[in-house]
Design a protein around this motif. Sequence first.
Motif, PDB file in Angstrom:
ATOM      1  N   PHE A 149       0.815  -1.205   0.000  1.00 56.26           N
ATOM      2  CA  PHE A 149       0.000   0.000   0.000  1.00 56.26           C
ATOM      3  C   PHE A 149       0.855   1.264   0.000  1.00 56.26           C
ATOM      4  O   PHE A 149       0.540   2.244   0.659  1.00 56.26           O
ATOM      5  CB  PHE A 149      -0.945   0.001   1.211  1.00 56.26           C
ATOM      6  N   ASN A 150       1.950   1.201  -0.725  1.00 58.01           N
ATOM      7  CA  ASN A 150       2.776   2.384  -0.952  1.00 58.01           C
ATOM      8  C   ASN A 150       3.042   2.497  -2.451  1.00 58.01           C
ATOM      9  O   ASN A 150       3.211   1.482  -3.140  1.00 58.01           O
ATOM     10  CB  ASN A 150       4.096   2.282  -0.185  1.00 58.01           C
ATOM     11  N   TRP A 151       3.091   3.746  -2.909  1.00 59.06           N
ATOM     12  CA  TRP A 151       3.201   3.966  -4.347  1.00 59.06           C
ATOM     13  C   TRP A 151       4.220   5.068  -4.647  1.00 59.06           C
ATOM     14  O   TRP A 151       4.476   5.938  -3.791  1.00 59.06           O
ATOM     15  CB  TRP A 151       1.849   4.368  -4.941  1.00 59.06           C
ATOM     16  N   GLU A 152       4.779   4.995  -5.845  1.00 61.98           N
ATOM     17  CA  GLU A 152       5.649   6.049  -6.360  1.00 61.98           C
ATOM     18  C   GLU A 152       4.894   6.820  -7.435  1.00 61.98           C
ATOM     19  O   GLU A 152       4.427   6.244  -8.416  1.00 61.98           O
ATOM     20  CB  GLU A 152       6.908   5.449  -6.968  1.00 61.98           C
ATOM     21  N   LEU A 153       4.756   8.122  -7.230  1.00 63.61           N
ATOM     22  CA  LEU A 153       4.171   9.015  -8.231  1.00 63.61           C
ATOM     23  C   LEU A 153       5.300   9.805  -8.872  1.00 63.61           C
ATOM     24  O   LEU A 153       6.137  10.387  -8.177  1.00 63.61           O
ATOM     25  CB  LEU A 153       3.163   9.982  -7.585  1.00 63.61           C
ATOM     26  N   ALA A 154       5.324   9.846 -10.209  1.00 61.78           N
ATOM     27  CA  ALA A 154       6.296  10.656 -10.946  1.00 61.78           C
ATOM     28  C   ALA A 154       5.533  11.570 -11.898  1.00 61.78           C
ATOM     29  O   ALA A 154       4.605  11.128 -12.577  1.00 61.78           O
ATOM     30  CB  ALA A 154       7.262   9.769 -11.718  1.00 61.78           C
TER      31      ALA A 154
ATOM     32  N   VAL B 200       1.978   6.194 -11.947  1.00 59.56           N
ATOM     33  CA  VAL B 200       2.004   5.691 -10.571  1.00 59.56           C
ATOM     34  C   VAL B 200       2.426   4.228 -10.609  1.00 59.56           C
ATOM     35  O   VAL B 200       1.906   3.449 -11.428  1.00 59.56           O
ATOM     36  CB  VAL B 200       0.629   5.831  -9.889  1.00 59.56           C
ATOM     37  N   ARG B 201       3.369   3.847  -9.733  1.00 60.72           N
ATOM     38  CA  ARG B 201       3.780   2.448  -9.614  1.00 60.72           C
ATOM     39  C   ARG B 201       3.665   2.014  -8.145  1.00 60.72           C
ATOM     40  O   ARG B 201       3.868   2.822  -7.233  1.00 60.72           O
ATOM     41  CB  ARG B 201       5.217   2.260 -10.093  1.00 60.72           C
TER      42      ARG B 201
ATOM     43  N   TYR C  62      -4.574   9.063  -3.120  1.00 62.63           N
ATOM     44  CA  TYR C  62      -4.991  10.427  -3.453  1.00 62.63           C
ATOM     45  C   TYR C  62      -3.764  11.327  -3.382  1.00 62.63           C
ATOM     46  O   TYR C  62      -2.901  11.168  -2.513  1.00 62.63           O
ATOM     47  CB  TYR C  62      -6.050  10.926  -2.478  1.00 62.63           C
ATOM     48  N   TYR C  63      -3.711  12.282  -4.325  1.00 62.43           N
ATOM     49  CA  TYR C  63      -2.646  13.283  -4.277  1.00 62.43           C
ATOM     50  C   TYR C  63      -3.148  14.558  -4.940  1.00 62.43           C
ATOM     51  O   TYR C  63      -3.867  14.519  -5.950  1.00 62.43           O
ATOM     52  CB  TYR C  63      -1.394  12.800  -5.010  1.00 62.43           C
TER      53      TYR C  63
ATOM     54  N   THR D 223       9.544  14.762 -11.294  1.00 64.58           N
ATOM     55  CA  THR D 223       9.475  14.962  -9.850  1.00 64.58           C
ATOM     56  C   THR D 223       8.847  13.715  -9.248  1.00 64.58           C
ATOM     57  O   THR D 223       7.793  13.258  -9.728  1.00 64.58           O
ATOM     58  CB  THR D 223       8.629  16.200  -9.509  1.00 64.58           C
ATOM     59  N   PHE D 224       9.471  13.141  -8.182  1.00 62.32           N
ATOM     60  CA  PHE D 224       8.986  11.897  -7.595  1.00 62.32           C
ATOM     61  C   PHE D 224       8.369  12.181  -6.228  1.00 62.32           C
ATOM     62  O   PHE D 224       8.908  12.964  -5.423  1.00 62.32           O
ATOM     63  CB  PHE D 224      10.131  10.885  -7.451  1.00 62.32           C
ATOM     64  N   VAL D 225       7.238  11.522  -5.968  1.00 59.56           N
ATOM     65  CA  VAL D 225       6.526  11.671  -4.703  1.00 59.56           C
ATOM     66  C   VAL D 225       6.188  10.279  -4.179  1.00 59.56           C
ATOM     67  O   VAL D 225       5.687   9.431  -4.934  1.00 59.56           O
ATOM     68  CB  VAL D 225       5.223  12.493  -4.882  1.00 59.56           C
ATOM     69  N   ASN D 226       6.442  10.016  -2.875  1.00 57.74           N
ATOM     70  CA  ASN D 226       6.058   8.763  -2.238  1.00 57.74           C
ATOM     71  C   ASN D 226       4.677   8.915  -1.622  1.00 57.74           C
ATOM     72  O   ASN D 226       4.421   9.870  -0.868  1.00 57.74           O
ATOM     73  CB  ASN D 226       7.076   8.377  -1.160  1.00 57.74           C
ATOM     74  N   LEU D 227       3.783   7.991  -1.962  1.00 53.51           N
ATOM     75  CA  LEU D 227       2.398   8.052  -1.488  1.00 53.51           C
ATOM     76  C   LEU D 227       2.095   6.854  -0.605  1.00 53.51           C
ATOM     77  O   LEU D 227       2.558   5.735  -0.869  1.00 53.51           O
ATOM     78  CB  LEU D 227       1.424   8.061  -2.670  1.00 53.51           C
TER      79      LEU D 227
END
Length: 899
Positions: A140-145, A180-181, A164-165, A156-160
């Motif tokens: 239940f963790n994702w990488e948003l780029a 999203v991965r 929702y973002y 730009t990379f964001v850890n979710l």
Amino acid sequence: MKKLLFYLFVTFIGLESFSQCNQPTNLSFSNLTTNSLSLSWTPGDSTQYYWEIQVSVNDSTFTNTTSYWSTAPYYTLVGISQGIVYYIKVRAICGNDFSPFSEYIFTPISGCFTPISLNITNITSTSAELNFIPLDSVFFNWELAYKINDNNLPFTFVNLDTNYYKFENLQPNTQYIYYVRTKCGDTLSDIYINYLFTTAPLNINALNNNKTFYTCGEYIYDDGGEIGDHGNNYSYSIKVCPTDNSNHTKRISLRFDEFSLGNGDNMQLKSNNNYHIIDGYTVFNNTFLNGKTVYSNINDSTGCITISINTNPTASSSGFKIYASCVDRCQIPVADLDTIYSKIDANNNYNSYSYKYIIDSSHSTPIQYRVIDYCEGDRVILFAKPQFPENGQLYNQSQAGCVYYWSFGDGGGDTTSYQNFSTTYQWNDVGIYKVDLIVKDTTLRNLFPKGCPSINPINTIVRVSKNPIKSIEYLPNICSGQPFNLSAGYDDNNILVLDTVGIKFSPVFIDEQLLQIPDGPYTGSINLELPLNISGFSPTENIGSSNDIISCCVNLEHSFIGDLIITLQCPNGQQALLKSKNGGGSYLGIPYGGINHGQYDNIPGYSGEGWNYCFSSLYTDTHSTLINNCNKVYGVSINNPAWNCQTCDSTDKSDTSNYFIPETSFANLIGCPKNGEWKIIVTDDWSIDNGYVFSWDLELNPSGNEDYSNQVKVDTIIWDSPYISSQNTFSTIINPPFEFTGVINADVSIADEYGCVYDTNTSLNVIQSPTAPTNLNLSFEGNNIELTWDGTAISYQIFRDDVFIAQVNQPIFIDPNLDITTNYCYKVLALGEECNSNFSNVKCSLIGLNEEINNDFTASLYPNPTNDKTILEIKGLNTNSDVLVYDLQGRVLKTYKFN
């Protein structure tokens, strides 16, 4: 944990039984979700149309299978579950027989699945919200780029830890790419798709009030947006700054493409805590800023401009459209020309001239153009004379520190530098050309290695004429003593034939740029708007009928016609719907990948092949349809195989066939100005299937367009020759004397409206005309009139009442059986081998009244009628005359001789 790879393991299956059916090949799957996947394969041959799909769960021996049936070489398998391996194979059914099974495939098993149903909502000019559906029940963790859709920019990379973002601090009206991965321990899910969304344009409104925006190429609108009027009773302010200005070498430029505020409304511009002063003003209203460009103060290291708008409590107006861009924080020169230019004509004569000026009123703010009228064979010398309005504020500038980049409008150009301020050029083709000049100040090359360029147009056009003389026809011999017309004109039956210089074809305006159509659910149905600026028409020229829109063509590809809405919008906002959201699942053009386009739909840059789809009232008939009812054809492409896919047949522009009827008539555009910004608006209002626009064009009725129907007019034609008796532009009469024979040389000079003079010459051979007959006389014998004359010609033509009646070889002719109560007038022409004489004198049959009576002539017959005697009394005769008395039947009763 180790990364689990999604490989397809293939095992060869032997023939299970002899079959005359060929084995299907290339079985593969795609679009794997939590509960479904898509299968496709290649048929064994073209006669196959029915297949069996066998599926085994966790068993590669296919001991226990479930069968599914398909009438197409693809199938969607639904109801699958996570954590299970599915083994799949397919065979063809050929009547009562089966083909061998294909090689089997199996689905991967992994707990590291990429999320699905990524959805962007609540898009503003600086923010957007992302939601997605996780597929994995373990991680239940994702990488948003994400980044601006530019290959040169990093992500730009964001850890979710939530699905929702909210994106913030985005640039307005900018396309972003993101994915999203799932983060699975020390690895990432490896199946993902790049998605796109575009932020809203930047409006000065309550949402953006008192905010700062960083941009280098963005339109700014009032709170009414691009089309609507601004609101009232508010005061809003934004600050606009250059992006990436850490070294303080950039500043903001504001170009006011539109500016119209109502009474009581105003705008203020502020830089470096000081209000901008433009032409002595610090508060701007009405249309003052329309067409102007302003910059942040050169001394303001931030490069920012604050825009404040204040509106009154009631009225509103169309507002403003501002283009904000970044320029170097250097003292920007203003490109300009000297007040004179020079010409070297075809004979190497050198002269200097002042510019002419014309006003182009087709724009919201009329533009004054310098004009050079240029003659074929000339060379023009232009002299740069730049201005330096900020000179001395940070450093000193001079004309000698600049490089000059010239563009001549026909593809030619030149570069001059430093002490060389001038350029010499020669245009070869007739037309109207815009001359541009960029002046690049190189004073601070240490800070600005590329120099500090001007950004203003110099508004200079060259109108090129050419020699209008098409030909001089071979001149026949002309006759002495007789006038001859040296005619001139554009028809081939003239002596001097002129060419129609400058006539051009109907204007077709084209916008060519490859752009992806934003997909509906990922962009909030943001439109793709493709503007096309049209000018050159008379400022009063409007669309008067649906046929003034000759055609509107869009070159595009899309994998689902039913997704699209296409609209044509004219400069004042009126619209005509070309295509509504209907049409089913046919293709337009050929998407990349053909029937496998789904693998590429959301990956930027995978454009297929665009086909032309044109809309017209003129080129359609009773057999034409809406594009949603288009004729389907099989798409064929070497690069994008589209096996058995159906796509809309395209328009053939070469023979104007297969044009489509617009969904709403082009009559909806009656009243639209022809000049201004036209748009094609393309909306993809449904998910998954994507497409691209490659270009679009608009063809308008050329009426009122001077650029496309211009003719360089001939002002004067002068023949220089002896014996010219009269002369105007298109008709010159030469009349050599009767006694003259021989050759006459004639020079011709033609001057057009640009003042260009073109010369030619010819010669005329004059031959002797016969002497005209003289002493024409009439005598009467009963109902006959005898003509006699003096002459020496070999033959003569007789004319009665200006109508030819006979040709004779002797100077005598009898005209028989006439009504002697009618007046007949005769003349005679002497004939020569090439020339005829002038006419003889004219003689009329009734008494020759002009010669034989005076102004006091009277004749009385009384009593009349009578049964016995009557008295004839005649007064005023000049000569001895015969008087004939007739009865009512025309019989001669009596002849008298009067002295």
